[in-house]
Design a protein around this motif. Structure first.
Motif: not given
Length: 153
Positions: A51-66
């Motif tokens: 889950a952390q890996g998915l979130q970290d990857m998504a945050a590269t394009g959509l920072p609000f997901v952090k």
């Protein structure tokens, strides 16, 4: 003889046009729907590290997901992918609506591609070795636009 004017959707008028539209719709929707549905279902059981890996990857394009808890993010992503995959597979969902969802999903994926300089060559467009897996998501956007352009059944 090929008529380029027939490429401009003006509504489906003949039985052949309807059959062509149906074949194009199924060809675009079925494989993508199955693939996305499978990906979504697989994310429902993500452990904390995944889950952390998915979130970290998504945050590269959509920072609000952090700002979302990693497990909650993985669950939301799983639900979104599962819903999109199902929408693509359900024939009563209009092509334009399914295409809109697919195009939006692709835009999110491509924001990760363009948001991470390691994913592209120095020109910022062509994929690097590590960016190839995300660059292919441009095809999802193309398929989404194609679905939206198909004439109504």
């Amino acid at each position: 003889m090929f008529n380029p004017l027939k490429l401009i959707p003006t509504g489906v008028s003949t039985a052949q046009d309807k059959a062509t539209t149906k074949v194009a719709s199924v060809a675009l929707r079925a494989p993508l729907g199955l693939y996305i549905l499978n990906a979504g279902l697989g994310k429902f059981n993500s452990d904390e590290e995944a889950a952390q890996g998915l979130q970290d990857m998504a945050a590269t394009g959509l920072p609000f997901v952090k700002e979302i808890e990693p497990k909650n993010f993985a669950s939301l992503l799983a639900a979104g992918e599962t819903a999109l995959g199902a929408a693509l597979l359900l024939p009563f969902i209009p092509n334009r609506l399914a295409g809109l969802g697919l195009t939006a999903f692709s835009a999110g994926l491509l924001s990760m591609y363009f948001g991470n300089p390691d994913m592209t060559e120095d020109d910022g467009i062509r994929p690097s070795q590590s960016g190839t897996s995300l660059a292919k998501d441009s095809w999802l956007g193309a398929a989404g636009v194609a679905l939206m352009a198909l004439p109504k059944k």
